[in-house]
Design a protein around this motif. Structure first.
Motif, mmCIF file in Angstrom:
data_model
loop_
_atom_site.group_PDB
_atom_site.id
_atom_site.type_symbol
_atom_site.label_atom_id
_atom_site.label_comp_id
_atom_site.label_asym_id
_atom_site.label_seq_id
_atom_site.Cartn_x
_atom_site.Cartn_y
_atom_site.Cartn_z
ATOM 1 N N SER A 191 0.813 -1.215 0.000
ATOM 2 C CA SER A 191 0.000 0.000 0.000
ATOM 3 C C SER A 191 0.850 1.271 0.000
ATOM 4 N N LYS A 195 -2.459 5.371 -3.498
ATOM 5 C CA LYS A 195 -3.366 4.269 -3.875
ATOM 6 C C LYS A 195 -3.155 3.709 -5.281
ATOM 7 N N GLU A 198 -2.255 -0.168 -5.168
ATOM 8 C CA GLU A 198 -3.396 -1.038 -4.866
ATOM 9 C C GLU A 198 -4.336 -1.156 -6.068
#
Length: 260
Positions: A191, A195, A198
């Motif tokens: 992570s 973002k 992800e």
């Protein structure tokens, strides 16, 4: 992903009730543009769609509000999880905003769609067979762990990582400063605050800066979806050729005639 046609929305809910249904931002913009004109509002809308976290989303929403209250209210009515990256489910490892793939396939079978059903299927059969064979041959020439386009993208992010300052916090956690922003990276949880890792499965430059600090191979942080091995699995199965019609098994069904 679809173009927000009402019939498709109902069909997806019925046939794939647990699937995440996203909408193509280009089609969304076409509806937006009917009422809200101008290059600035167009850029604002796309900036919102490209927001990968809550901070970027709020910043871009404030920006469109400052340019047009009416445009802001229009955007606010749209379900964020259907078109804004920050609200996508990270499981699919797909952050695309356009339904280009379905549009390309649609044009790919344009000729077949005008034919009677058996001829249409035969036409698609030949096209897909040729595609699978060409992809098998193409991937046999590749070297390295990752597919070429992904490797090129990763190399670009490695270059960007040179502009990041890394502060280790211990146990795989880092603080990364990039220009005027700070991001927390956790290598154990795959992570980063931005973002991007992800969402796409490809490490962002913040993560790659930490990888360089820890002497970790960047390729090892890319999701297995993007490996040459996975690509070859996708094209590993041949579509077998059809025998001549004389060999077809007689099914003794009712005769089907063309429409009047």
């Amino acid at each position: 992903m679809s173009d927000k046609q009402k019939g498709l929305i109902n069909a997806v809910q019925k046939v794939f009730p647990h699937a995440e249904h996203r909408f193509c931002v280009r089609h969304l913009y076409q509806n937006f543009h009917k009422v809200h004109k101008g290059e600035q509002l167009k850029n604002d809308l796309w900036s919102i769609a490209r927001s990968t976290n809550d901070i970027a989303y709020q910043k871009n929403m404030d920006q469109i509000k400052s340019h047009s209250e009416a445009a802001y209210k229009w955007v606010e009515k749209q379900a964020p999880r259907t078109w804004i990256k920050a609200f996508f489910n990270p499981f699919p490892k797909c952050d695309i905003l356009l339904n280009n793939m379905s549009e390309v396939f649609n044009s790919y079978i344009l000729e077949a769609r005008e034919l009677p059903v058996v001829s249409a299927l035969d036409n698609m059969h030949i096209k897909l067979t040729n595609r699978i064979v060409s992809k098998q041959r193409e991937s046999d020439k590749w070297t390295g762990r990752l597919c070429p386009k992904i490797q090129k993208k990763l190399d670009k992010f490695v270059e960007w990582a040179a502009n990041c300052m890394v502060q280790e916090a211990g146990k795989g956690v880092f603080q990364v400063k990039s220009f005027n922003s700070t991001y927390l990276v956790d290598l154990n949880m795959n992570s980063c605050d931005c973002k991007r890792w992800e969402l796409s499965g490809i490490p962002c430059h913040h993560v790659l800066a930490c990888a360089r600090h820890e002497r970790i191979e960047p390729e090892s942080l890319v999701h297995p979806y993007y490996t040459v091995e996975s690509y070859k699995k996708a094209y590993a199965y041949n579509i077998m050729p059809l025998r001549d019609k004389g060999h077809w098994e007689k099914m003794h069904g009712i005769d089907v005639y063309p429409p009047l």
